[in-house]
Design a protein around this motif. Structure first.
Motif, mmCIF file in Angstrom:
data_model
loop_
_atom_site.group_PDB
_atom_site.id
_atom_site.type_symbol
_atom_site.label_atom_id
_atom_site.label_comp_id
_atom_site.label_asym_id
_atom_site.label_seq_id
_atom_site.Cartn_x
_atom_site.Cartn_y
_atom_site.Cartn_z
ATOM 1 N N GLY A 217 1.077 -1.213 0.227
ATOM 2 C CA GLY A 217 0.137 0.229 0.146
ATOM 3 C C GLY A 217 0.636 1.911 0.086
ATOM 4 N N VAL A 218 0.222 2.059 0.398
ATOM 5 C CA VAL A 218 1.181 4.165 0.702
ATOM 6 C C VAL A 218 1.500 4.021 2.199
ATOM 7 N N VAL A 219 2.177 4.395 2.016
ATOM 8 C CA VAL A 219 2.554 5.130 3.455
ATOM 9 C C VAL A 219 1.937 6.046 4.126
ATOM 10 N N GLU A 220 1.108 6.072 5.137
ATOM 11 C CA GLU A 220 0.050 6.836 4.684
ATOM 12 C C GLU A 220 0.850 7.898 6.484
ATOM 13 N N ASP A 221 1.825 7.270 7.254
ATOM 14 C CA ASP A 221 2.290 8.020 8.570
ATOM 15 C C ASP A 221 3.151 7.205 8.906
ATOM 16 N N ILE A 222 4.486 7.563 9.363
ATOM 17 C CA ILE A 222 5.793 7.089 10.538
ATOM 18 C C ILE A 222 5.869 7.729 11.190
ATOM 19 N N HIS A 223 5.281 7.057 12.170
ATOM 20 C CA HIS A 223 4.780 7.677 13.841
ATOM 21 C C HIS A 223 6.855 7.349 14.707
ATOM 22 N N ILE A 224 6.544 7.559 15.621
ATOM 23 C CA ILE A 224 7.594 7.620 16.743
ATOM 24 C C ILE A 224 7.699 5.624 17.148
ATOM 25 N N ILE A 225 6.565 4.907 17.225
ATOM 26 C CA ILE A 225 6.466 4.039 17.583
ATOM 27 C C ILE A 225 6.079 2.698 16.279
ATOM 28 N N SER A 226 5.049 3.819 15.414
ATOM 29 C CA SER A 226 4.277 2.765 14.063
ATOM 30 C C SER A 226 4.586 3.710 12.892
ATOM 31 N N THR A 227 4.240 2.746 11.649
ATOM 32 C CA THR A 227 4.342 2.971 10.844
ATOM 33 C C THR A 227 2.975 2.340 10.231
ATOM 34 N N THR A 228 1.798 3.781 9.882
ATOM 35 C CA THR A 228 0.617 3.284 9.555
ATOM 36 C C THR A 228 0.953 3.485 7.576
ATOM 37 N N ILE A 229 0.195 2.429 7.399
ATOM 38 C CA ILE A 229 0.255 1.864 5.098
ATOM 39 C C ILE A 229 -1.233 1.891 5.270
ATOM 40 N N ARG A 230 -1.469 2.243 4.147
ATOM 41 C CA ARG A 230 -3.067 2.530 3.324
ATOM 42 C C ARG A 230 -3.144 1.014 2.615
ATOM 43 N N THR A 231 -3.377 0.184 2.412
ATOM 44 C CA THR A 231 -3.714 -0.599 1.740
ATOM 45 C C THR A 231 -4.611 -0.278 0.528
ATOM 46 N N TRP A 232 -3.890 -0.973 -0.592
ATOM 47 C CA TRP A 232 -4.611 -0.282 -1.910
ATOM 48 C C TRP A 232 -6.260 -0.886 -1.933
ATOM 49 N N ASP A 233 -6.735 -1.042 -1.519
ATOM 50 C CA ASP A 233 -7.789 -1.300 -1.188
ATOM 51 C C ASP A 233 -8.544 -0.450 -0.416
ATOM 52 N N GLY A 234 -7.740 0.710 0.313
ATOM 53 C CA GLY A 234 -7.936 1.727 1.368
ATOM 54 C C GLY A 234 -8.269 1.792 2.889
ATOM 55 N N PHE A 235 -7.894 0.391 3.545
ATOM 56 C CA PHE A 235 -7.887 -0.135 4.821
ATOM 57 C C PHE A 235 -6.854 0.613 5.715
ATOM 58 N N PRO A 236 -6.228 1.032 6.374
ATOM 59 C CA PRO A 236 -4.686 1.844 7.582
ATOM 60 C C PRO A 236 -4.307 0.746 8.250
ATOM 61 N N VAL A 237 -3.433 0.176 7.809
ATOM 62 C CA VAL A 237 -2.928 -0.799 8.574
ATOM 63 C C VAL A 237 -1.527 -0.261 9.353
#
Lengths: 278, 235
Positions: free
Chosen positions: A127-147
């Protein structure tokens, strides 16, 4: 006076209230400054750098405030150092994963294998990297779900960054019948690829007969495209190739097997019996 | 075809069909060119249409601001010498809507072939619009709707003979001029090493009497330094 009442040690209720007020004010200041930075630097910095600066300022203020109020709670640093051995060990065990994620996050900020907005596959999640936090990284999958992926996992896993280069290659395997003219098929495919404006001239497209398969002659086609355009080109070209090959009478075969009957006579007998019954 | 037109208008030329018609209080812009149809409603009752050649980097998609021209034959640049050659480039036709002093792009079309390429390697290189050109020693005669002409001065500043097979230009510096029979640009290519050269544009027409085109790729900053492209991945 009630505010002078000792809560524990030499710490009074007033001390506690002051500590809480300082921490609340610090969080408020951190938030206000963070919002101000976001607004004022939005057009001057890219999103990723802005987020890093924002988080450093935000957590920096809170940590400074925390250290400044610790003496009010009767905790001095020399005492902390003595107690630190045992408490640190306990906290260390308890927060092992958190610290690991935090340090991994810092390394991710330094190494920058991924950036906000990058199309990536991390730990098998694409997916697309939505945010890089200090503890975790959020990826928005191609289907639009944040992981949310812990940074420790991001740092330790294989990362595929699809957009770090300006161009990328994709491949097809196109099977044609043994009875079809493979050279003609390759010529048709080559012309289609060359005609497509987004299939790059250089590096040149590449096609060859890769395998004489069980049911088909397999032609491999490798095409370079601008990295932002590859999926559209891949989908469009494949359909055009199918249509063009069919137009020239070249078909993509189904899997097939030749079956040999041991006794041809049996079939004859059934045919005879059919005739006699009619 | 290039120039300023009063509205309403209708142009049919070399496979391009373009019209602006009144529709009540508004105007309707319609264009057909190379299997592509565009229709836009203009929320005005008057104005002018400006048709100019623009930087050839908008079709089919504005993916890059670099144009790579591959020469049909290898050139050998003599040491410490400047030579003039003429190359062709694809013409893209920009349609601008203008009212008073304000004008903005309405549509871009082209009859020239479209292709992209990579200059350099996938990690450090750049995507470029690709064009293959014959190399001419004198100003060639071309159809200005399809192709323009770049007058290119190649200066070899080194002490060696060097092969040149291509030139890469950045759209930021492109200055296009046109008249009824020619669309042109003037550029320099300064060779500084076996694989390094610098290209830039000269803000003047190839011949007298040509009009200057409106530009789509205008640098936002004050142009104290002329925009250049540094070719570091080979000539």
């Amino acid at each position: 006076m009630i505010l002078d009442r000792v809560v524990y040690g030499k710490v009074t209720l007033l001390n506690l209230i002051v500590v809480v007020v300082i921490l609340v004010v610090a969080v408020l200041i951190a938030k206000i400054l963070s919002i101000y930075l976001r607004r004022s630097l939005k057009e001057k910095l890219d999103k990723e750098n802005l987020e890093v600066i924002r988080k450093v300022v935000y957590y920096g203020i809170i940590i400074i405030a925390l250290f400044s109020v610790l003496p009010m709670l009767g905790i001095n640093f020399s005492g902390l150092l003595v107690a630190g051995g045992i408490v640190g060990l306990a906290i260390g065990f308890a927060s092992q994963r958190v610290v690991s994620n935090l340090i991994s996050g810092l390394f991710l900020f330094i190494e920058r294998p991924i950036r906000i907005g990058s199309a990536v596959t991390v730990s098998g999640i694409s997916g697309v990297v939505e945010d890089i936090h200090i503890i975790s990284t959020t990826i928005r999958t191609w289907d639009g779900f944040p992981v949310r992926i812990p940074n420790e996992q991001v740092f330790a896993s294989n990362i595929t960054n699809y957009v770090v280069n300006v161009a990328r290659r994709f491949s097809y395997v196109i099977g044609i019948r043994y009875s079809d003219d493979a050279e003609k098929a390759m010529e048709i495919i080559k012309n289609l690829v060359e005609e497509h404006p987004l299939a790059l001239k250089n590096p040149a497209p590449f096609l060859f007969v890769d395998e004489l398969g069980e049911s088909s002659v397999n032609i491999v086609v490798k095409v370079w495209t601008p990295v932002t355009e590859w999926f559209g080109v891949k989908a469009e070209l494949l359909w055009k190739i199918k249509q063009a090959l069919e137009k020239e009478g070249i078909e993509i075969p189904f899997p097939q097997s030749e079956v040999w009957f041991a006794n041809e006579l049996k079939r004859q007998e059934i045919k005879d019996s059919d005739q006699s019954s009619s | 075809m290039f120039g300023a037109y009063d509205i309403p208008l209708k142009i049919e030329q070399e496979g391009i069909s373009l019209s602006v018609e009144k529709d009540g209080e508004t105007l309707v812009y319609r264009r057909e060119c190379a299997d592509e149809k565009v229709e836009k409603t203009l929320l005005t009752g008057k104005g002018k249409l400006l048709i100019h050649p623009v930087e050839p980097l908008n079709k089919p998609k504005a993916l890059t601001s670099n144009l790579l021209i591959e020469f049909d034959k290898t050139l050998m640049a003599a040491p410490k010498e400047t030579s003039k050659i003429f190359l062709t480039f694809p013409v893209e036709i920009g349609v601008f809507i203008s009212k008073g002093k304000s004008s903005d792009i309405l549509d871009v079309m082209t009859l020239a072939g479209q292709k992209f390429t990579l200059y350099g390697d996938p990690k450090h290189g750049v995507i470029c619009k690709y064009w293959k050109s014959e190399v001419f020693s004198a100003l060639p005669s071309v159809n200005p709707i399809h192709e323009g002409v770049i007058g290119l001065d190649i200066t070899n500043t080194t002490a060696k003979w060097l092969e040149v097979t291509q030139a890469v230009f950045n759209a930021q510096g492109m200055r296009i001029y046109y008249d009824d029979t020619l669309v042109s640009m003037k550029a320099n290519m300064k060779i500084m090493g076996k694989v390094i050269a610098e290209t830039d544009f000269i803000d003047s027409p190839l011949r007298k009497g040509m009009a200057k085109s409106l530009e789509l790729y205008v640098s936002r900053k004050l142009q104290v330094v002329v925009p250049k492209f540094v070719m570091e991945a080979g000539l």
